[in-house]
Scaffold this active site. Sequence first.
Site, PDB file in Angstrom:
ATOM      1  NE  ARG A  20      -1.791  47.046 -14.019  1.00 18.54           N
ATOM      2  CZ  ARG A  20      -0.675  46.739 -14.665  1.00 18.54           C
ATOM      3  NH1 ARG A  20      -0.568  45.597 -15.306  1.00 18.54           N
ATOM      4  NH2 ARG A  20       0.341  47.563 -14.676  1.00 18.54           N
ATOM      5  NE  ARG A  23       1.308  45.935 -11.486  1.00 15.43           N
ATOM      6  CZ  ARG A  23       2.054  46.932 -11.916  1.00 15.43           C
ATOM      7  NH1 ARG A  23       2.865  46.769 -12.941  1.00 15.43           N
ATOM      8  NH2 ARG A  23       2.004  48.107 -11.320  1.00 15.43           N
ATOM      9  CB  ALA A 160      10.320  46.730 -14.500  1.00 17.31           C
ATOM     10  CB  SER A 161       6.093  43.953 -11.597  1.00 20.66           C
ATOM     11  OG  SER A 161       5.547  43.546 -12.822  1.00 20.66           O
ATOM     12  CG  HIS A 166       8.590  42.368 -19.511  1.00 21.71           C
ATOM     13  ND1 HIS A 166       9.467  42.425 -18.447  1.00 21.71           N
ATOM     14  CD2 HIS A 166       7.500  43.066 -19.120  1.00 21.71           C
ATOM     15  CE1 HIS A 166       8.922  43.121 -17.452  1.00 21.71           C
ATOM     16  NE2 HIS A 166       7.719  43.525 -17.836  1.00 21.71           N
ATOM     17  CB  CYS A 196       5.248  66.521 -41.344  1.00 22.51           C
ATOM     18  SG  CYS A 196       5.728  65.562 -39.885  1.00 22.51           S
TER      19      CYS A 196
END
Lengths: 332, 332
Positions: A20, A23, A160-161, A166, A196
Amino acid sequence: MSELRQDRTTGAWVIVAPERGRRPRQRSAAAPAPDRAPEPEPPCPFCPGNEHLLPGIVEEVSAADPPGWCVRVVPNKYPALRPELAPQPLHAPFHTALEGYGVHEVVIESPRHRADLDSLSDPEISAVVGAYHRRSLMLMRKPGIEAVLLFRNNGRSAGASLRHPHAQLVALPLVPPRLRAMTDWARQRHRESGRCVTCEELDIERADGRRLVEESAHFLLLVPFAATVPFEMWLAPKRHQAGFAEAEAEELADLGVLLRRALARLKAALGDPPYNFVIESPGKGEEGAADQHWRLRIAPDTVIPGGFELGAGIPINPSKPEDDAAALRAAG
Amino acid sequence: MSELRQDRTTGAWVIVAPERGRRPRQRSAAAPAPDRAPEPEPPCPFCPGNEHLLPGIVEEVSAADPPGWCVRVVPNKYPALRPELAPQPLHAPFHTALEGYGVHEVVIESPRHRADLDSLSDPEISAVVGAYHRRSLMLMRKPGIEAVLLFRNNGRSAGASLRHPHAQLVALPLVPPRLRAMTDWARQRHRESGRCVTCEELDIERADGRRLVEESAHFLLLVPFAATVPFEMWLAPKRHQAGFAEAEAEELADLGVLLRRALARLKAALGDPPYNFVIESPGKGEEGAADQHWRLRIAPDTVIPGGFELGAGIPINPSKPEDDAAALRAAG
């Protein structure tokens, strides 16, 4: 090769993923991002015509207009976890670690590089949410996978790169500690009250109204009582459902439209802030559980956390949830 | 007024502190910090001569040279928690919250605006660490306080709003969930093995050597096996001691020198990255415990977390701890 390592002194897990580090757009150690000049955009691998830059295509949703698709799912080129690794122990006997087995996919949400999620048409956003749902289901069924996380990073300071719209899915060989803690907490509350806790909370919020932003046919959009950052929002299904996988077609279409409206409100109120969103849904084996209840959580990235948050695990929110909800209602 | 609010669906706590919104240098919602031009520096409230900008002075360590002090402790002007509030319940019966009772102080580490911690002399850094220790002890003794967190934010992207060298202390009316989880984990490991898990870990790391950076008379400096970010370092006392309060004068002086060396190594290896550090020490009532063991944790801020970290609570570290330790050893 990536690894899932556990800290023996705290029990915390981390993914060590040296790949990573290659990136684009990672905050540079030598020159931190906030003070760095904008870089020129390299060719976008998510744009039509640049398919040679992709590691492959998992699936696509076809469209009548060129380029012939509206949503595409592709493998992440810099995966945090990899399907070819085995979830086998490493570093025994002194430390606990697993080979970084898992799946990391990207949902390309539009062929248009500068499209925002809030600018998509009804059928387009429906195709996007449909892909989120389908891939979540598919990945959860893979052997050795215990949880699937769907998330979206929007804006460079939110991680975000690439600008091209996306989202991402990571399928994990263990239930992450945060989801596990949420599951245990909800189970305990259900044992105590027989209800719940999220259904209960949605009733309280609907009756109170101060933190409610909008209600659609199937979802509530609200600022949570204990919002961790300014303008945090939850989209939660009104019908009790444990996991995102249980949402039905009509609910998914409704979710898409409400998500688009939520992001448009955020943009109108704050001027296009960076944000993350994540679908918080319990791990494998919780399908149909009476005590679990998934949500989509939007967290704008406008506050810089520091050492306090790092050490305490308690966020400091400089904004009142009630004020934020009022501003978001007015921004509709 | 600030509030400690609990999320009833997850059990997580947050501090809602609207006053903090008026701090300088918060990341702006409308124009995120990374793309914003640097602002002109306003007069620094921590510099000598600007005392009128401070909300008060809690204590100072005198020095022979002008301005006559080398370390000063002051109240935080934008406190996350306030001593004049009562730790009383709010929002009952539907939600759980407490008035934001607590103390938030700042340790001004030098009168020199551009001094770095790694440029201080032995007596200066010793005075700084002594102030950390003294204030931690003092705040822990206040009624209604359950835990004290000492932390330092260095660099704007690590959350620092002022450049002048300073650390902060926050005294809380509850043990933060992260510290509580660490305490419980260490207790459980001790039950199983009869040993302090951190003492055990330090033995393993000393024998292994790959993640060790340096050893002083009283401390180990190492990159942890499950480092959460590139170049994370721990300074841990070799002698078993549950809390930071138990460190003795000679150990504190040693800690100061090793901390300075650790920060100098970081600067040499990475070129002055933004970072946070935090002293992780258990809450009230754990003094002298056989199963707890404090540490000082340095976390450089070179990776931008995204939706995955938000949802999973699992950091993705793009760097191998063993490689980082080798680089830090070489940077000595």
